[in-house]
Scaffold this active site. Structure first.
Site, PDB file in Angstrom:
ATOM      1  N   PHE A 148       0.801  -1.229   0.000  1.00 32.44           N
ATOM      2  CA  PHE A 148       0.000   0.000   0.000  1.00 32.44           C
ATOM      3  C   PHE A 148       0.830   1.274   0.000  1.00 32.44           C
ATOM      4  O   PHE A 148       0.326   2.340  -0.372  1.00 32.44           O
ATOM      5  CB  PHE A 148      -0.924   0.028   1.246  1.00 32.44           C
ATOM      6  CG  PHE A 148      -0.206   0.416   2.525  1.00 32.44           C
ATOM      7  CD1 PHE A 148       0.037   1.761   2.811  1.00 32.44           C
ATOM      8  CD2 PHE A 148       0.240  -0.539   3.424  1.00 32.44           C
ATOM      9  CE1 PHE A 148       0.716   2.132   3.973  1.00 32.44           C
ATOM     10  CE2 PHE A 148       0.922  -0.181   4.576  1.00 32.44           C
ATOM     11  CZ  PHE A 148       1.160   1.159   4.850  1.00 32.44           C
ATOM     12  N   LYS A 172      -1.095  -7.135  -9.260  1.00 33.41           N
ATOM     13  CA  LYS A 172      -2.057  -7.248  -8.149  1.00 33.41           C
ATOM     14  C   LYS A 172      -1.653  -6.185  -7.120  1.00 33.41           C
ATOM     15  O   LYS A 172      -0.766  -6.390  -6.310  1.00 33.41           O
ATOM     16  CB  LYS A 172      -1.985  -8.653  -7.549  1.00 33.41           C
ATOM     17  CG  LYS A 172      -3.259  -9.121  -6.867  1.00 33.41           C
ATOM     18  CD  LYS A 172      -3.769  -8.232  -5.768  1.00 33.41           C
ATOM     19  CE  LYS A 172      -3.031  -8.424  -4.462  1.00 33.41           C
ATOM     20  NZ  LYS A 172      -3.475  -7.483  -3.408  1.00 33.41           N
ATOM     21  N   GLU A 175      -4.956  -3.994  -1.914  1.00 34.79           N
ATOM     22  CA  GLU A 175      -6.398  -3.711  -1.877  1.00 34.79           C
ATOM     23  C   GLU A 175      -6.673  -2.427  -1.086  1.00 34.79           C
ATOM     24  O   GLU A 175      -7.762  -1.860  -1.167  1.00 34.79           O
ATOM     25  CB  GLU A 175      -7.180  -4.900  -1.292  1.00 34.79           C
ATOM     26  CG  GLU A 175      -6.887  -5.237   0.163  1.00 34.79           C
ATOM     27  CD  GLU A 175      -5.636  -6.105   0.354  1.00 34.79           C
ATOM     28  OE1 GLU A 175      -4.661  -5.961  -0.421  1.00 34.79           O
ATOM     29  OE2 GLU A 175      -5.624  -6.889   1.312  1.00 34.79           O
ATOM     30  N   SER A 225       5.233  -7.078   3.333  1.00 31.78           N
ATOM     31  CA  SER A 225       5.811  -7.436   4.635  1.00 31.78           C
ATOM     32  C   SER A 225       6.591  -8.751   4.528  1.00 31.78           C
ATOM     33  O   SER A 225       6.338  -9.566   3.627  1.00 31.78           O
ATOM     34  CB  SER A 225       4.690  -7.587   5.656  1.00 31.78           C
ATOM     35  OG  SER A 225       3.816  -8.615   5.229  1.00 31.78           O
ATOM     36  N   CYS A 280       9.838   1.540   3.498  1.00 28.20           N
ATOM     37  CA  CYS A 280      10.714   0.424   3.874  1.00 28.20           C
ATOM     38  C   CYS A 280      12.153   0.924   4.043  1.00 28.20           C
ATOM     39  O   CYS A 280      13.008   0.195   4.505  1.00 28.20           O
ATOM     40  CB  CYS A 280      10.653  -0.672   2.826  1.00 28.20           C
ATOM     41  SG  CYS A 280      11.280  -0.117   1.255  1.00 28.20           S
ATOM     42  N   GLU A 374       9.393  -4.335  13.048  1.00 25.24           N
ATOM     43  CA  GLU A 374       9.059  -3.221  12.153  1.00 25.24           C
ATOM     44  C   GLU A 374       7.796  -2.538  12.678  1.00 25.24           C
ATOM     45  O   GLU A 374       6.769  -3.182  12.856  1.00 25.24           O
ATOM     46  CB  GLU A 374       8.805  -3.745  10.727  1.00 25.24           C
ATOM     47  CG  GLU A 374       8.466  -2.636   9.762  1.00 25.24           C
ATOM     48  CD  GLU A 374       8.307  -3.114   8.317  1.00 25.24           C
ATOM     49  OE1 GLU A 374       7.687  -4.175   8.106  1.00 25.24           O
ATOM     50  OE2 GLU A 374       8.798  -2.412   7.415  1.00 25.24           O
TER      51      GLU A 374
HETATM   52  P1  NAD Z   1       1.460  -6.724   3.051  1.00 22.83           P
HETATM   53  O1  NAD Z   1       2.489  -7.775   3.123  1.00 22.83           O
HETATM   54  O2  NAD Z   1       0.349  -6.738   4.043  1.00 22.83           O
HETATM   55  O3  NAD Z   1       0.745  -6.727   1.608  1.00 22.83           O
HETATM   56  C1  NAD Z   1       1.499  -6.789   0.430  1.00 22.83           C
HETATM   57  C2  NAD Z   1       0.677  -7.516  -0.629  1.00 22.83           C
HETATM   58  O4  NAD Z   1       0.390  -8.844  -0.167  1.00 22.83           O
HETATM   59  C3  NAD Z   1      -0.655  -6.837  -0.911  1.00 22.83           C
HETATM   60  O5  NAD Z   1      -0.898  -6.836  -2.291  1.00 22.83           O
HETATM   61  C4  NAD Z   1      -1.656  -7.716  -0.162  1.00 22.83           C
HETATM   62  O6  NAD Z   1      -2.918  -7.769  -0.779  1.00 22.83           O
HETATM   63  C5  NAD Z   1      -1.009  -9.084  -0.183  1.00 22.83           C
HETATM   64  N1  NAD Z   1      -1.362  -9.903   0.998  1.00 22.83           N
HETATM   65  C6  NAD Z   1      -1.658  -9.454   2.250  1.00 22.83           C
HETATM   66  N2  NAD Z   1      -1.919 -10.497   3.063  1.00 22.83           N
HETATM   67  C7  NAD Z   1      -1.781 -11.611   2.330  1.00 22.83           C
HETATM   68  C8  NAD Z   1      -1.910 -13.013   2.614  1.00 22.83           C
HETATM   69  N3  NAD Z   1      -2.230 -13.448   3.831  1.00 22.83           N
HETATM   70  N4  NAD Z   1      -1.672 -13.894   1.618  1.00 22.83           N
HETATM   71  C9  NAD Z   1      -1.341 -13.464   0.378  1.00 22.83           C
HETATM   72  N5  NAD Z   1      -1.230 -12.148   0.059  1.00 22.83           N
HETATM   73  C10 NAD Z   1      -1.425 -11.239   1.011  1.00 22.83           C
HETATM   74  O7  NAD Z   1       2.232  -5.319   3.077  1.00 22.83           O
HETATM   75  P2  NAD Z   1       1.615  -3.855   3.184  1.00 22.83           P
HETATM   76  O8  NAD Z   1       1.091  -3.658   4.562  1.00 22.83           O
HETATM   77  O9  NAD Z   1       0.739  -3.585   2.030  1.00 22.83           O
HETATM   78  O10 NAD Z   1       2.935  -2.972   2.986  1.00 22.83           O
HETATM   79  C11 NAD Z   1       3.816  -2.653   4.023  1.00 22.83           C
HETATM   80  C12 NAD Z   1       4.978  -3.619   4.082  1.00 22.83           C
HETATM   81  O11 NAD Z   1       5.658  -3.627   2.829  1.00 22.83           O
HETATM   82  C13 NAD Z   1       6.023  -3.203   5.110  1.00 22.83           C
HETATM   83  O12 NAD Z   1       6.455  -4.354   5.770  1.00 22.83           O
HETATM   84  C14 NAD Z   1       7.134  -2.601   4.277  1.00 22.83           C
HETATM   85  O13 NAD Z   1       8.410  -2.644   4.855  1.00 22.83           O
HETATM   86  C15 NAD Z   1       7.055  -3.473   3.059  1.00 22.83           C
HETATM   87  N6  NAD Z   1       7.685  -2.838   1.910  1.00 22.83           N
HETATM   88  C16 NAD Z   1       8.913  -3.309   1.547  1.00 22.83           C
HETATM   89  C17 NAD Z   1       9.586  -2.733   0.489  1.00 22.83           C
HETATM   90  C18 NAD Z   1      10.947  -3.216   0.108  1.00 22.83           C
HETATM   91  O14 NAD Z   1      11.468  -2.757  -0.882  1.00 22.83           O
HETATM   92  N7  NAD Z   1      11.558  -4.119   0.836  1.00 22.83           N
HETATM   93  C19 NAD Z   1       8.997  -1.669  -0.216  1.00 22.83           C
HETATM   94  C20 NAD Z   1       7.727  -1.220   0.176  1.00 22.83           C
HETATM   95  C21 NAD Z   1       7.083  -1.825   1.252  1.00 22.83           C
END
Ligand code: NAD
Length: 483
Positions: A148, A172, A175, A225, A280, A374
């Site tokens: 997000f 994808k 959401e 994450s 991040c 985090e």
């Molecule tokens: P998230 O892991 O909750 O979601 C990421 C994606 O995974 C979304 O598209 C979501 O719909 C999907 N998702 C969520 N739960 C799922 C499940 N149980 N099974 C399958 N898919 C699922 O992450 P977020 O909250 O959207 O974003 C924040 C996180 O992203 C933080 O941890 C941040 O550090 C990380 N991030 C990392 C980088 C990097 O370059 N390392 C860059 C941006 C964000």
């Protein structure tokens, strides 16, 4: 009636069956749209479209594909303001931050447009009259799953590179922030991208699992994450796909007493609070070596100028706000000292918004939860030590390894520390050490699973496979063991 965010398949926005998920404006705390929670059937339709578009798309020359992205880059520039406004609305960041995000998206597109100049396909006369040639070939239908926090920039880490290199994509998006991807889809279509080359399928867990399982998707790129990165990486590779999954972060900044006070305090503050700490690359843990009191004092003084609702946006959701405040409460209970408290902040006129002010917590012990996990909010945990090697040890104990920075005016010490911290992206007197194009973006340890980085030249290897061709036309060519 709320706006409906539909899937984008084969050049059209189409509604999918199933439930819908509310999309919030986090600054206002109100629902602004509803997004499809797509099923595996919706994915099948998208993959079918991408598969049939792949034949024509991959047969175009690299230069022809790139030309469409020249136009796309112009579209991004022309739409800089509306794109930025839309990011503010769904993500909650400030307009300036949103604009910086779109500008980075433009930079990423420009890098991708340089692909014809930088891709190094090779050809060599390996034996008299016999030529060997290796070329980067696309993979087919690929997928990108995004978080997000950067609704435009993170999708743009993958879209221009993967498509210019000849792949077709299923994106994808999160959401929580699906509108940015709708805007990208519209601009790609307007730029002349053939239907089916780029598709967006919205939803959550089910659609991600279907992407990992679909036999016609060759590669999965994931950013989010660490918990979900591990699930996606394991599931995709178990299905014999290539996968690069970027995870969460806990970035440590090591600050020495000789650091430039003005620069260090301003930079660290900007790093921990920018985008409300939801980057991040944000500074999340600071390890002060020796007497750094004056830097900390200056940081707290300057932090008073960072005001939620004015020059600081909101966090993404009520759940996120509660989680962040819980971390601060626990740190306080564990004996750390809250020297700047952003909890319970209400913005006049936006009382339902999810705001929290910058929060600085001093005298944190490395064993506390706030030092290890985090938080993903505008919170900085300060640990103290008298030894440089101890500071390095604290950083090395982190399970993550996205970024790390050192603040000092001593070049030798900066080198000593940079060589020993365990992170993929290092800053020296830089709070957010994002490598600019053409350098690649990617962390280490639990911040990245898979080989290579997601942007820059490194991405070429992820989005392509090498084809090696050995050719002989001349009958009289010198024979060797291969002839
Ligand atoms: P998230 O892991 O909750 O979601 C990421 C994606 O995974 C979304 O598209 C979501 O719909 C999907 N998702 C969520 N739960 C799922 C499940 N149980 N099974 C399958 N898919 C699922 O992450 P977020 O909250 O959207 O974003 C924040 C996180 O992203 C933080 O941890 C941040 O550090 C990380 N991030 C990392 C980088 C990097 O370059 N390392 C860059 C941006 C964000």
């Amino acid at each position: 009636m709320n706006k409906k965010i539909e899937n984008f398949i084969d050049g059209d926005f189409i509604e999918s069956g199933g439930n819908s998920i509310p999309v919030w404006n986090p600054q206002e705390g109100k629902i602004i749209a509803e997004v499809n929670d797509s099923s595996s059937n919706d994915l099948k339709i998208a993959v079918k479209a991408a598969k049939s578009a792949y034949i024509g798309w991959s047969n175009k020359t690299l230069k022809e594909r790139t030309e469409i992205f020249y136009e796309f880059r112009n579209q991004l520039i022309d739409n800089l303001n509306p794109l930025s406004e839309s990011i503010c609305e769904e993500n909650g960041k400030t307009f300036q931050e949103a604009k910086a995000e779109v500008l980075k998206g433009i930079e990423l597109t420009e890098f991708a447009c340089s692909m014809p100049q930088i891709i190094n396909d090779e050809i060599q006369e390996v034996s008299r009259g016999v030529e060997c040639r290796s070329s980067h070939e696309p993979l087919g239908v690929v997928s990108s799953i995004t978080p997000f926090n950067f609704p435009i920039m993170v999708p743009m880490w993958t879209i221009p590179n993967a498509l210019i290199l000849g792949n077709c994509m299923i994106l994808k998006p999160s959401e929580q922030t699906p509108i940015g991807s709708q805007n990208i889809a519209q601009l790609l279509k307007r730029s002349g991208l053939p239907d089916g080359v780029f598709n967006v399928v919205n939803g959550g867990k089910e659609i991600v699992e279907s992407i990992c399982d679909h036999p016609d998707i060759s590669a999965v790129s994931f950013v989010g994450s660490t918990k979900i990165a591990k699930i996606v990486y394991k599931r995709s590779t178990n299905n014999l796909k290539r996968c690069l999954a970027l995870g969460g972060a806990k970035n440590h900044l090591i600050v020495l007493p000789d650091a430039d006070e003005e620069m260090a305090s301003n930079d660290i503050l900007a790093s921990m609070s920018g985008c409300s700490g939801q980057r991040c690359m944000a500074a999340s843990a600071m390890v002060g070596v020796g007497d750094i009191d004056s830097i900390v004092k200056k940081m707290v003084e300057s932090a008073e100028k960072i005001v939620p609702g004015k020059n600081l946006g909101s966090v993404i959701s009520e759940d996120a706000l509660k989680r962040i405040e819980r971390y601060i409460d626990e740190a306080e209970k564990d004996g750390a000292k809250i020297i700047l408290d952003g909890r319970n902040f209400k913005v006049k006129g936006k009382e339902k918004g999810y705001f929290i002010g910058p929060t600085i917590i001093d005298y944190v012990s490395p064993n506390m939860k706030i030092a290890k996990e985090e938080v993903f909010g505008p919170v900085l945990a300060i640990m103290r030590t008298n030894e440089v090697d101890e500071a390095i040890k604290i950083e090395n104990r982190s399970s993550y390894g996205n970024a790390s920075s050192v603040y000092t005016q001593d070049g030798r010490l900066a080198d000593y520390i940079s060589e020993r911290v365990s992170a993929g992206m290092i800053g020296v007197n830089i709070g957010v050490p994002v490598p600019r194009e053409p350098f690649s973006f990617g962390g280490w340890n639990n911040s990245r699973f898979g080989v290579g980085d997601i942007t820059g030249k490194s991405s070429i290897n992820f989005w392509t496979r090498l084809k090696k061709r050995t050719t002989k036309w001349n009958k009289g060519a010198k024979r060797n063991w291969m002839s």
